[in-house]
Design a protein around this motif. Structure first.
Motif, PDB file in Angstrom:
ATOM      1  N   SER A  26       0.795  -1.232   0.000  1.00 63.24           N
ATOM      2  CA  SER A  26       0.000   0.000   0.000  1.00 63.24           C
ATOM      3  C   SER A  26       0.827   1.281   0.000  1.00 63.24           C
ATOM      4  O   SER A  26       0.369   2.303  -0.499  1.00 63.24           O
ATOM      5  CB  SER A  26      -0.923   0.026   1.218  1.00 63.24           C
ATOM      6  OG  SER A  26      -1.842  -1.019   1.133  1.00 63.24           O
ATOM      7  N   THR A  27       2.027   1.231   0.578  1.00 65.43           N
ATOM      8  CA  THR A  27       2.792   2.473   0.751  1.00 65.43           C
ATOM      9  C   THR A  27       4.108   2.519  -0.004  1.00 65.43           C
ATOM     10  O   THR A  27       4.663   3.591  -0.195  1.00 65.43           O
ATOM     11  CB  THR A  27       3.117   2.705   2.242  1.00 65.43           C
ATOM     12  OG1 THR A  27       4.033   1.689   2.678  1.00 65.43           O
ATOM     13  CG2 THR A  27       1.879   2.720   3.103  1.00 65.43           C
ATOM     14  N   GLU A  50       8.734  11.741   4.917  1.00 62.91           N
ATOM     15  CA  GLU A  50       7.891  11.124   3.886  1.00 62.91           C
ATOM     16  C   GLU A  50       7.354   9.767   4.360  1.00 62.91           C
ATOM     17  O   GLU A  50       6.185   9.448   4.161  1.00 62.91           O
ATOM     18  CB  GLU A  50       8.687  10.962   2.588  1.00 62.91           C
ATOM     19  CG  GLU A  50       7.888  10.346   1.460  1.00 62.91           C
ATOM     20  CD  GLU A  50       8.719  10.131   0.203  1.00 62.91           C
ATOM     21  OE1 GLU A  50       8.211   9.431  -0.687  1.00 62.91           O
ATOM     22  OE2 GLU A  50       9.845  10.635   0.112  1.00 62.91           O
ATOM     23  N   THR A  51       8.207   8.996   5.002  1.00 63.46           N
ATOM     24  CA  THR A  51       7.794   7.692   5.523  1.00 63.46           C
ATOM     25  C   THR A  51       6.777   7.857   6.648  1.00 63.46           C
ATOM     26  O   THR A  51       5.795   7.110   6.721  1.00 63.46           O
ATOM     27  CB  THR A  51       9.025   6.889   6.003  1.00 63.46           C
ATOM     28  OG1 THR A  51       9.923   6.727   4.894  1.00 63.46           O
ATOM     29  CG2 THR A  51       8.628   5.530   6.549  1.00 63.46           C
ATOM     30  N   LYS A  54       3.454   8.652   5.051  1.00 60.31           N
ATOM     31  CA  LYS A  54       2.883   7.467   4.396  1.00 60.31           C
ATOM     32  C   LYS A  54       2.291   6.500   5.423  1.00 60.31           C
ATOM     33  O   LYS A  54       1.194   5.968   5.225  1.00 60.31           O
ATOM     34  CB  LYS A  54       3.943   6.740   3.573  1.00 60.31           C
ATOM     35  CG  LYS A  54       4.278   7.410   2.267  1.00 60.31           C
ATOM     36  CD  LYS A  54       5.318   6.595   1.518  1.00 60.31           C
ATOM     37  CE  LYS A  54       5.695   7.239   0.210  1.00 60.31           C
ATOM     38  NZ  LYS A  54       6.700   6.426  -0.506  1.00 60.31           N
ATOM     39  N   ASP A  57      -0.884   8.033   6.987  1.00 57.88           N
ATOM     40  CA  ASP A  57      -1.988   7.954   6.015  1.00 57.88           C
ATOM     41  C   ASP A  57      -2.503   6.524   5.880  1.00 57.88           C
ATOM     42  O   ASP A  57      -3.705   6.295   5.788  1.00 57.88           O
ATOM     43  CB  ASP A  57      -1.541   8.475   4.642  1.00 57.88           C
ATOM     44  CG  ASP A  57      -1.382   9.985   4.596  1.00 57.88           C
ATOM     45  OD1 ASP A  57      -1.838  10.673   5.542  1.00 57.88           O
ATOM     46  OD2 ASP A  57      -0.785  10.478   3.617  1.00 57.88           O
ATOM     47  N   PHE A  58      -1.585   5.555   5.873  1.00 58.02           N
ATOM     48  CA  PHE A  58      -1.972   4.157   5.800  1.00 58.02           C
ATOM     49  C   PHE A  58      -2.819   3.784   7.017  1.00 58.02           C
ATOM     50  O   PHE A  58      -3.839   3.116   6.902  1.00 58.02           O
ATOM     51  CB  PHE A  58      -0.733   3.257   5.704  1.00 58.02           C
ATOM     52  CG  PHE A  58      -1.057   1.794   5.648  1.00 58.02           C
ATOM     53  CD1 PHE A  58      -1.566   1.230   4.488  1.00 58.02           C
ATOM     54  CD2 PHE A  58      -0.850   0.981   6.745  1.00 58.02           C
ATOM     55  CE1 PHE A  58      -1.870  -0.133   4.429  1.00 58.02           C
ATOM     56  CE2 PHE A  58      -1.149  -0.371   6.701  1.00 58.02           C
ATOM     57  CZ  PHE A  58      -1.660  -0.925   5.542  1.00 58.02           C
TER      58      PHE A  58
END
Length: 133
Positions: A26-27, A50-51, A54, A57-58
């Motif tokens: 997904s990411t 950024e991680t 992600k 958001d996941f």
């Protein structure tokens, strides 16, 4: 979203049953990086922004899916009621507001709202909390 909120979401994600494969699919974050976070060999503070985004958001998407699965019928009824509300808006005749323009703007508002599933689910969660009282 504030950094402490994202960190909390990642901690919840790490303690959930989500697998590294699900995260990777997904990411794009590798399974090994996810498992390093999960087992504590890498701390959340050490991963790049950024991680962090992600993963947060996941986590949000996982919560949304769980909400929809758990409360599917009630959620659909809630959305239907919102749609009805949008079509039932009445404008006071004494107002100087342009009725047609107002209706068009409200239709745009409801259309945008439907495209933002996060917003609709957030409203649904708020409704459920208030309905408990």
């Amino acid at each position: 979203m504030k950094s402490h909120e994202m960190k909390d979401k990642i901690q919840k994600l790490l303690s959930s049953g989500v697998t590294g494969k699900q995260v990777e699919t997904s990411t794009g974050i590798s399974k090994s990086n996810f498992y390093n976070l999960k087992n504590g060999s890498t701390s959340i503070e050490k991963i790049n922004y950024e991680t962090v985004v992600k993963l947060a958001d996941f986590y949000d998407k996982q919560v949304e899916l769980k909400t929809l699965e758990t409360n599917r019928e009630e959620y659909l009824e809630f959305v239907t009621n919102i749609q009805t509300l949008g079509s039932d808006i009445k404008i006071n005749k004494s107002n100087s507001i342009n009725r047609k323009a107002f209706k068009e703007v409200m239709n745009e508002f409801f259309e945008e709202m439907y495209h933002d599933q996060g917003l609709v689910i957030s409203l649904f969660d708020s409704y459920k909390e208030k309905a408990k009282r």
